[in-house]
Scaffold this active site. Structure first.
Site, mmCIF file in Angstrom:
data_model
loop_
_atom_site.group_PDB
_atom_site.id
_atom_site.type_symbol
_atom_site.label_atom_id
_atom_site.label_comp_id
_atom_site.label_asym_id
_atom_site.label_seq_id
_atom_site.Cartn_x
_atom_site.Cartn_y
_atom_site.Cartn_z
ATOM 1 N N LYS A 86 -0.467 1.437 15.947
ATOM 2 C CA LYS A 86 -0.314 2.572 16.858
ATOM 3 C C LYS A 86 -1.248 2.524 18.073
ATOM 4 C CE LYS A 86 1.968 5.970 14.040
ATOM 5 N NZ LYS A 86 2.090 5.428 12.686
ATOM 6 N N GLU A 108 1.402 14.469 19.085
ATOM 7 C CA GLU A 108 1.795 15.017 17.797
ATOM 8 C C GLU A 108 1.313 14.055 16.730
ATOM 9 O OE1 GLU A 108 3.591 12.957 19.474
ATOM 10 O OE2 GLU A 108 4.336 11.568 17.926
ATOM 11 N N SER A 375 2.102 -3.399 9.270
ATOM 12 C CA SER A 375 1.846 -2.479 10.388
ATOM 13 C C SER A 375 0.527 -1.734 10.284
ATOM 14 C CB SER A 375 3.002 -1.479 10.494
ATOM 15 O OG SER A 375 3.210 -0.829 9.241
HETATM 16 C C1 LIG Z 1 3.246 5.439 11.925
HETATM 17 C C2 LIG Z 1 3.344 4.220 11.133
HETATM 18 C C3 LIG Z 1 4.582 3.580 10.898
HETATM 19 C C4 LIG Z 1 5.895 4.148 11.324
HETATM 20 O O1 LIG Z 1 6.088 4.197 12.698
HETATM 21 P P1 LIG Z 1 7.034 3.190 13.482
HETATM 22 O O2 LIG Z 1 7.171 3.814 14.820
HETATM 23 O O3 LIG Z 1 8.326 3.098 12.752
HETATM 24 O O4 LIG Z 1 6.332 1.885 13.528
HETATM 25 C C5 LIG Z 1 4.574 2.384 10.200
HETATM 26 N N1 LIG Z 1 3.429 1.853 9.705
HETATM 27 C C6 LIG Z 1 2.238 2.443 9.906
HETATM 28 C C7 LIG Z 1 1.023 1.809 9.332
HETATM 29 C C8 LIG Z 1 2.145 3.632 10.611
HETATM 30 O O5 LIG Z 1 0.960 4.213 10.790
#
Ligand SMILES: *Cc1c(COP(=O)(O)O)cnc(C)c1O
Length: 396
Positions: A86, A108, A375
């Site tokens: 993010k 948000e 992610s």
């Molecule tokens: C917020 C988040 C997501 C989901 O958001 P996307 O916009 O689909 O990437 C996925 N993995 C993590 C670790 C997150 O914090």
């Protein structure tokens, strides 16, 4: 690329009150100028390297590979500052905010990850920061509330509706309407009105650009498969985008199957393929027969949202990416498998991508190279994992 009005085929566009049209036009103009400005690109690159920790490694996962029978590589976005992909987007948008001469950002947040990433970038660039968060989410994610406050942000708890992410977004949009002149809304995924889906995607493209170079070094060729979890879809599109011209590289987005799609308690938008408008964009949403947005469910807060990013809806229709889902139970299993076999606690969101590989990998064969986008890191999820697996005494 979307068309000039921000449409990916029938999806996307701009469904907002008149007062926001001017702000969105200004944002689009300023973003196009910034992209063409070498000084902006240099500062973005420098900040991603020195503050966020890019590039992130692409690494072999030998013990997972052995277990599933195909070659699994992990893109380690979990190693970034604040613990997830993010920060790529919040750094980009905060730099843009400063460029527009605005002193204040709002955001948000659901579980608090996007709020923390926004608060960190805002502090770094000297911007006032207000984060809207559902009161229920704030209660469940108390640590992130305190992290945001320590980073200098004001956290406004939202008491309306289900007191979760959807309500926080409504409140953030309301704030933005009244203060567009001095405020930028740092939207957290590839959602919302044009130009957000394109802009947020572009700030995350670096994931795939790096991965494409790295996989050539690690494996000597392009991968067969890219796998990423899909909430709004920002980490997935960030990985996929640099490979969209490569027909032989399959892309799989993994949605939250919750307790199973047939149970109704899930957040998988693709299986129902129901088109609606939510938070400024037309896309696939979970809604009832009267068009009311439904409650969603996932063990992972980051995937627990009723709308899919419009570009993903379009990629799905075009057959350029495919989408599947895994259940809460499968994701929890993958969380523990990665921890034990590779020494990494993944975010429960990322565990969905890995769970898909654990389930489908055995069919792929040993010569298949799979890149999984990790992610985010799982420290934030430890308490939830203990709770749902019954390892915490009720009420503790
Ligand atoms: C917020 C988040 C997501 C989901 O958001 P996307 O916009 O689909 O990437 C996925 N993995 C993590 C670790 C997150 O914090």
């Amino acid at each position: 690329m979307p068309d000039a009005t921000g449409h990916f085929g029938p999806y996307g566009g701009r469904f907002v009150p008149e007062t926001l049209v001017v702000a969105l036009d200004e944002l689009e103009r300023e973003y196009d100028r910034a992209q063409a400005d070498p000084a902006f690109r240099r500062e973005l690159e420098d900040t991603l390297r020195d503050f966020a920790g890019r590039p992130t490694p692409l690494v072999e996962a030998p013990r997972i590979s052995e277990k599933v029978g195909c070659r699994v590589l992990l893109k380690r976005e979990d190693l970034l500052h604040t613990g997830a992909h993010k920060i790529n987007n919040t750094i980009g948008q905060c730099l843009l905010t400063r460029r527009m001469g605005k002193p204040r950002v709002i955001a948000e947040t659901g579980a608090g990850q996007h709020g923390v990433a926004t608060a960190a970038a805002a502090a770094r660039f000297g911007l006032e920061c207000v984060v809207y968060m559902g009161a229920e989410d704030a209660r469940r994610q108390h640590l992130n509330v305190e992290r945001m406050k320590l980073l200098g942000a004001t956290v406004r708890e939202v008491d309306s509706g289900s007191r979760t992410l959807k309500d926080a977004i409504n409140e953030a949009l309301r704030d933005w309407v009244t203060r567009v002149r001095d405020t930028h809304y740092v939207l957290g995924s590839v959602l919302g009105p044009h130009p957000f889906p394109r802009m947020v995607r572009d700030f995350h493209r670096v994931i795939g650009i790096e991965a494409r170079e790295q996989v050539m070094q690690v494996a000597g060729r392009l991968p067969d498969l890219l796998v990423a979890c899909v909430g709004g879809g920002s980490n997935a599109i960030g990985l996929f985008h640099a490979f969209l011209g490569d027909e032989n590289v399959q892309k799989v987005g993994v949605e939250a199957g919750g307790e199973g799609v047939s149970s109704g308690r899930h957040a998988a938008r693709i299986p129902e393929h129901s088109i609606g408008v939510l938070h400024g964009t037309r896309t696939l949403v979970l809604q009832d027969e009267r068009g009311m947005i439904r409650e969603t469910h996932s063990v992972s807060a980051g995937l627990d949202y009723p709308a899919l990013g419009p570009e993903h809806a379009w990629l799905n229709d075009q057959g350029l990416a495919r989408y599947d889902n895994v259940t809460d139970a499968e994701a929890l299993e993958a969380f523990e498998v990665l921890a034990r076999l590779e020494g990494i606690l993944p975010a429960l969101e990322s565990a969905h991508a890995l769970a898909w590989v654990l389930r489908e990998g055995p069919r792929l064969g040993p010569n298949t190279v799979v890149v999984v986008n990790l992610s985010g890191r799982g420290d934030k999820d430890v308490a939830e994992v203990l709770r749902v697996t019954g390892r915490t005494a009720p009420g503790a």
